[in-house]
Design a protein around this motif. Structure first.
Motif, mmCIF file in Angstrom:
data_model
loop_
_atom_site.group_PDB
_atom_site.id
_atom_site.type_symbol
_atom_site.label_atom_id
_atom_site.label_comp_id
_atom_site.label_asym_id
_atom_site.label_seq_id
_atom_site.Cartn_x
_atom_site.Cartn_y
_atom_site.Cartn_z
ATOM 1 N N PHE A 1 87.929 -6.874 -35.793
ATOM 2 C CA PHE A 1 87.462 -7.447 -37.021
ATOM 3 C C PHE A 1 88.078 -7.480 -38.217
ATOM 4 N N ARG A 2 88.509 -8.369 -39.179
ATOM 5 C CA ARG A 2 89.045 -8.629 -40.040
ATOM 6 C C ARG A 2 88.016 -9.132 -41.158
ATOM 7 N N THR A 3 89.275 -9.028 -42.167
ATOM 8 C CA THR A 3 88.665 -9.883 -43.541
ATOM 9 C C THR A 3 89.329 -11.820 -43.945
ATOM 10 N N LEU B 1 83.848 -10.756 -43.167
ATOM 11 C CA LEU B 1 84.502 -9.865 -42.277
ATOM 12 C C LEU B 1 83.881 -10.812 -40.706
ATOM 13 N N CYS C 1 80.892 -13.383 -37.851
ATOM 14 C CA CYS C 1 80.655 -13.637 -39.171
ATOM 15 C C CYS C 1 79.575 -12.777 -40.368
ATOM 16 N N GLN D 1 79.237 -11.895 -44.590
ATOM 17 C CA GLN D 1 79.526 -11.307 -45.502
ATOM 18 C C GLN D 1 78.614 -9.937 -46.168
ATOM 19 N N ARG E 1 79.250 -2.287 -37.284
ATOM 20 C CA ARG E 1 80.378 -2.806 -38.930
ATOM 21 C C ARG E 1 80.465 -2.994 -39.939
ATOM 22 N N ALA E 2 79.438 -3.693 -40.467
ATOM 23 C CA ALA E 2 79.366 -3.966 -41.494
ATOM 24 C C ALA E 2 78.301 -3.302 -41.793
ATOM 25 N N LEU F 1 80.806 0.084 -42.969
ATOM 26 C CA LEU F 1 81.259 -0.374 -44.195
ATOM 27 C C LEU F 1 80.289 -0.307 -45.532
#
Length: 175
Positions: A7-9, A64, A75, A77, A108-109, A112
């Motif tokens: 994962f990355r931004t 993400l 992805c 948001q 994951r979202a 976070l």
């Protein structure tokens, strides 16, 4: 054996790939490969370069990206709101849907939003007629709130409705 999901931004350089991913997951014939298509409800575009750029640049918003071996697979948001986080722009490549990837991205979202932002709730809006999608979210702990908002008829940035009764329902999950 498949490599690990990373994962990355997202940044500005990711915009073209993001627009293509979101469009492929929801609109047109390509979207029919997966189960999240809106092609029977809406024609036209789901998003565009300007819309994605706005989301990436917006204060309190993060997109993400889920990748495997450098390939963009999914992805979402997240947007920081008062005590909550908004979850949107959730897209998984149509040919990868149904294999657990979406659940990994959602988890994951949620982490976070809860751990980094201190959000107590994750919320989203879903087109009410998307019963299969709403059921998927309910299986992952979201509840239907009975709170509705109108679909923006006449604003083609959100698509061209193929029926007159579309509206959004707010779903929420305690974190």
């Amino acid at each position: 054996m498949a490599s690990e999901l990373t994962f990355r931004t997202a940044g500005p350089a990711d915009i073209p790939a993001l627009v293509a991913l979101v469009e492929s997951a929801y609109r047109g014939e390509a979207s029919r490969v997966g189960w999240t298509t809106e092609a029977d409800l809406l024609a036209g575009r789901r998003t565009d370069t300007e819309g994605v750029a706005d989301v990436i640049a917006r204060e309190g918003s993060v997109v993400l990206l889920a990748e495997r071996d450098g390939e963009l697979l999914a992805c979402c948001q997240l947007e920081r709101r008062e005590g909550t986080a908004y979850f949107g722009m959730f897209s998984v490549r149509p040919e990868r849907q149904g294999g657990g990837l979406g659940g990994e991205v959602l988890a994951r979202a949620e982490r976070l939003a809860r751990e980094e932002w201190g959000a107590a709730e994750l919320e989203m809006t879903v087109i009410e007629q998307r019963a299969d999608l709403i059921a998927w979210y309910e299986r992952r702990g979201f509840s239907r709130t009975g709170e509705y908002s109108p679909f923006p008829y006449g604003d083609e940035r959100f698509g061209v409705p193929l029926r007159p009764d579309l509206r959004f329902e707010r779903l929420a999950k305690s974190l």
